[in-house]
Design a protein around this motif. Structure first.
Motif, PDB file in Angstrom:
ATOM      1  N   PRO A  30       4.116  52.745   6.201  1.00 57.42           N
ATOM      2  CA  PRO A  30       3.178  52.480   5.096  1.00 57.42           C
ATOM      3  C   PRO A  30       1.803  52.059   5.609  1.00 57.42           C
ATOM      4  O   PRO A  30       1.679  51.465   6.680  1.00 57.42           O
ATOM      5  CB  PRO A  30       3.848  51.329   4.328  1.00 57.42           C
ATOM      6  CG  PRO A  30       5.266  51.310   4.783  1.00 57.42           C
ATOM      7  CD  PRO A  30       5.257  51.821   6.187  1.00 57.42           C
ATOM      8  N   VAL A  31       0.783  52.357   4.812  1.00 53.58           N
ATOM      9  CA  VAL A  31      -0.555  51.860   5.138  1.00 53.58           C
ATOM     10  C   VAL A  31      -0.560  50.336   5.080  1.00 53.58           C
ATOM     11  O   VAL A  31      -1.183  49.668   5.918  1.00 53.58           O
ATOM     12  CB  VAL A  31      -1.600  52.455   4.178  1.00 53.58           C
ATOM     13  CG1 VAL A  31      -2.938  51.745   4.327  1.00 53.58           C
ATOM     14  CG2 VAL A  31      -1.763  53.953   4.442  1.00 53.58           C
ATOM     15  N   PHE A  32       0.135  49.783   4.095  1.00 53.38           N
ATOM     16  CA  PHE A  32       0.264  48.321   4.009  1.00 53.38           C
ATOM     17  C   PHE A  32       1.360  47.894   4.991  1.00 53.38           C
ATOM     18  O   PHE A  32       2.531  47.738   4.632  1.00 53.38           O
ATOM     19  CB  PHE A  32       0.600  47.874   2.593  1.00 53.38           C
ATOM     20  CG  PHE A  32      -0.583  47.866   1.662  1.00 53.38           C
ATOM     21  CD1 PHE A  32      -1.269  46.690   1.387  1.00 53.38           C
ATOM     22  CD2 PHE A  32      -1.022  49.035   1.075  1.00 53.38           C
ATOM     23  CE1 PHE A  32      -2.370  46.683   0.540  1.00 53.38           C
ATOM     24  CE2 PHE A  32      -2.121  49.048   0.219  1.00 53.38           C
ATOM     25  CZ  PHE A  32      -2.798  47.863  -0.046  1.00 53.38           C
ATOM     26  N   PRO A  72      -4.600  44.330  11.647  1.00 51.68           N
ATOM     27  CA  PRO A  72      -3.467  44.874  10.897  1.00 51.68           C
ATOM     28  C   PRO A  72      -3.932  45.780   9.760  1.00 51.68           C
ATOM     29  O   PRO A  72      -4.897  45.459   9.055  1.00 51.68           O
ATOM     30  CB  PRO A  72      -2.763  43.625  10.357  1.00 51.68           C
ATOM     31  CG  PRO A  72      -3.183  42.525  11.272  1.00 51.68           C
ATOM     32  CD  PRO A  72      -4.575  42.856  11.689  1.00 51.68           C
ATOM     33  N   LEU A  73      -3.260  46.898   9.578  1.00 53.94           N
ATOM     34  CA  LEU A  73      -3.670  47.852   8.559  1.00 53.94           C
ATOM     35  C   LEU A  73      -3.659  47.239   7.162  1.00 53.94           C
ATOM     36  O   LEU A  73      -4.496  47.594   6.320  1.00 53.94           O
ATOM     37  CB  LEU A  73      -2.754  49.080   8.594  1.00 53.94           C
ATOM     38  CG  LEU A  73      -2.849  49.960   9.844  1.00 53.94           C
ATOM     39  CD1 LEU A  73      -1.955  51.181   9.684  1.00 53.94           C
ATOM     40  CD2 LEU A  73      -4.287  50.391  10.100  1.00 53.94           C
ATOM     41  N   TYR A  74      -2.720  46.324   6.898  1.00 52.14           N
ATOM     42  CA  TYR A  74      -2.668  45.760   5.549  1.00 52.14           C
ATOM     43  C   TYR A  74      -3.934  44.974   5.209  1.00 52.14           C
ATOM     44  O   TYR A  74      -4.348  44.935   4.052  1.00 52.14           O
ATOM     45  CB  TYR A  74      -1.418  44.891   5.355  1.00 52.14           C
ATOM     46  CG  TYR A  74      -1.411  43.575   6.103  1.00 52.14           C
ATOM     47  CD1 TYR A  74      -2.030  42.442   5.579  1.00 52.14           C
ATOM     48  CD2 TYR A  74      -0.750  43.453   7.318  1.00 52.14           C
ATOM     49  CE1 TYR A  74      -2.012  41.237   6.257  1.00 52.14           C
ATOM     50  CE2 TYR A  74      -0.732  42.250   8.005  1.00 52.14           C
ATOM     51  CZ  TYR A  74      -1.356  41.148   7.475  1.00 52.14           C
ATOM     52  OH  TYR A  74      -1.348  39.956   8.153  1.00 52.14           O
ATOM     53  N   ARG A  75      -4.557  44.382   6.238  1.00 49.18           N
ATOM     54  CA  ARG A  75      -5.810  43.663   5.971  1.00 49.18           C
ATOM     55  C   ARG A  75      -6.926  44.631   5.612  1.00 49.18           C
ATOM     56  O   ARG A  75      -7.737  44.363   4.712  1.00 49.18           O
ATOM     57  CB  ARG A  75      -6.199  42.829   7.189  1.00 49.18           C
ATOM     58  CG  ARG A  75      -5.297  41.637   7.433  1.00 49.18           C
ATOM     59  CD  ARG A  75      -5.831  40.761   8.543  1.00 49.18           C
ATOM     60  NE  ARG A  75      -4.931  39.639   8.804  1.00 49.18           N
ATOM     61  CZ  ARG A  75      -5.066  38.798   9.808  1.00 49.18           C
ATOM     62  NH1 ARG A  75      -6.090  38.951  10.659  1.00 49.18           N
ATOM     63  NH2 ARG A  75      -4.219  37.803   9.987  1.00 49.18           N
ATOM     64  N   LEU A  76      -6.980  45.747   6.315  1.00 49.35           N
ATOM     65  CA  LEU A  76      -7.984  46.754   6.008  1.00 49.35           C
ATOM     66  C   LEU A  76      -7.774  47.315   4.608  1.00 49.35           C
ATOM     67  O   LEU A  76      -8.730  47.495   3.842  1.00 49.35           O
ATOM     68  CB  LEU A  76      -7.919  47.891   7.039  1.00 49.35           C
ATOM     69  CG  LEU A  76      -8.172  47.501   8.496  1.00 49.35           C
ATOM     70  CD1 LEU A  76      -7.967  48.706   9.399  1.00 49.35           C
ATOM     71  CD2 LEU A  76      -9.582  46.936   8.674  1.00 49.35           C
ATOM     72  N   ALA A  77      -6.499  47.573   4.263  1.00 46.58           N
ATOM     73  CA  ALA A  77      -6.190  48.141   2.949  1.00 46.58           C
ATOM     74  C   ALA A  77      -6.514  47.155   1.834  1.00 46.58           C
ATOM     75  O   ALA A  77      -7.056  47.529   0.780  1.00 46.58           O
ATOM     76  CB  ALA A  77      -4.727  48.556   2.890  1.00 46.58           C
TER      77      ALA A  77
END
Length: 300
Positions: free
Chosen positions: A115-117, A126-131
């Motif tokens: 997942p993106v998250f 971390p990708l979830y922070r960017l998302a």
């Protein structure tokens, strides 16, 4: 307090919050966890306290077992029930034959796009922070995982109950998404419960509230797993006091000609029964020390 306690994490809090609540009661000891559980998920979360935090490289990475519910017809940005709806689709009638086909399709070695998250990092973030801050995040690279066991059962026209045993690195949310696509629709994970993490079982876990209550009362929680017992299936070598002292002074030669069979990793145990070190055999008669443990350590 140097041990592992198995927490049955409740829904609604993060794994990091569980660590924070335990740490506030065992200061100044270090506290960590094995295998992050998303806030909506429940179940087994091993919490390492004190010197047990040094065990992570040796016990992390075992298979995980999950039980949960896949909701069909709705996809969310996080692929779980906490996310925002991004897509809806009709749910076709699902036959027993189709369930059997999809079960076979996702059993064994498969490829999965996380997942993106997720906690996967890009440029150190971390990708979830960017998302979450609204960045346009490209999906992570596809990875190979293994579903060693998968049971699917229709609970309702738009709901699939599942049990899965997965290799490390498998995302249950991505599995739910992909199963939805294979069934001709979209999906997200509505419920998730981890029942096994490596050698640890939910049967030995305690409710977080009970663990915190025991710590607040000044008592040790029952069912603590010692450093020695946490390393399941690893050979042991009991050493005398002189060899233990040499090891603590950084002299791996104290293990020469004492390497037990069955390695390469093995536990070094003091005469009092405490875990002194984890060592790795480099030959039949020599070894190097991977980690030293100090049962008297308390500082963070």
């Amino acid at each position: 307090m140097n041990a592992i306690v198995l927490v049955d994490k409740p829904a609604g809090i993060s794994s990091a919050e569980v660590v924070r609540r335990v740490k506030s009661r065992v200061k100044p000891a270090r506290v960590g966890h094995l295998g992050t559980l998303d806030p909506f998920a429940t179940g087994l979360l091993p919490i390492m306290i004190g010197e047990a935090t040094k065990l992570a490289p040796f016990i992390d990475g075992g298979d995980k077992e999950y039980a949960g519910l896949i909701r069909l017809g709705v996809e969310t940005d996080t692929l779980d029930r906490d996310g925002a709806v991004v897509r809806r689709a009709d749910v076709p009638a699902i036959s027993a034959e189709k369930i059997a086909q999809v079960t076979a399709q996702f059993t064994g070695a498969i490829e999965q796009v996380p997942p993106v998250f997720s906690a996967i990092k890009r440029a150190g973030v971390p990708l979830y922070r960017l998302a979450r801050r609204g960045d346009d995040v490209a999906p992570p690279e596809k990875r190979s995982v293994e579903i060693k066991r998968l049971d699917l059962k229709c609970e309702a026209p738009d709901a699939i109950r599942f049990v899965a045993t997965c290799s490390p690195g498998t995302y249950a949310r991505a599995l739910a998404r992909d199963i939805g696509v294979a069934l001709g629709t979209v999906a997200h994970l509505e419920e998730l419960r981890r029942t096994r993490n490596g050698a640890f079982s939910i049967a030995d876990a305690m409710a977080l509230a009970d663990i915190l209550a025991a710590l607040d009362s000044g008592a040790l929680p029952p069912r603590l797993i010692s450093l020695r017992d946490a390393l399941v299936g690893i050979p042991e070598l009991v050493v005398d006091g002189a060899a233990e002292k040499r090891l603590r002074n950084g002299d791996s030669r104290a293990l020469d000609s004492q390497v037990p069979p069955g390695g390469p990793l093995f536990k070094v145990i003091s005469q009092s029964g405490e875990l002194t070190a984890v060592a790795r055999a480099t030959s039949r008669v020599t070894a190097i020390v991977e980690r030293i443990f100090n049962p008297e350590a308390t500082e963070a």
